[in-house]
Design a protein around this motif. Sequence first.
Motif: not given
Length: 198
Positions: A81, A135-136, A152
Amino acid sequence: IIGFEDGCVFTFDTGSMTRTIDLVLEEGLLGTLYLQPDGSLWATTDGKGLYRRNAAGVWHHWTTEQGLPTNSLGWASAVPGPTESTHLWINSNAGVFAVSFESLDATAAGRGDFLDCAILGSPESLAGDGVACANGMIVVPTFEGPIVVDTRRPLPKSVPPALSLGEVLVDGLPLDAKRSLRGITDVVFEYRAAQFPF
């Protein structure tokens, strides 16, 4: 690469069946190892801070003296990310924090004195476990149960602790506001500041 809890890290070459000792801690326990794609090897410890062996094989070491919030560290990883190339995420007994690679590189090269750490204020953990998701998100265990951190989101600002003037000593004695200072005088200013979590 194999690490042992008592602080020995070595590289095992399966082709030649040889091993090379990389790091031996004089004290403290080895936490986790994290190998970056560029060949940098990170080693966290319980009591001795953070170590990195760069791609050239040179070790560097950081502790609370350089600005880590604690020397007792658990799991560490870069996270896919927006922070993947900018921060190393660490779970510790001061909770989860992110330290910038730029400040790590600067202090290792002698171009900086203090690390840029963003402390999230999460619960304490010494666990060497954690998961970095594609997905971070990261999931880490704490003493209050597992937590999920969205890397994020904007990082909290790293603000130095506020200073306050504690005492002024003149020639070893507390300052007397009614006394005038003349000639050569030894003046000492004592400052106080809040400490990072330990």
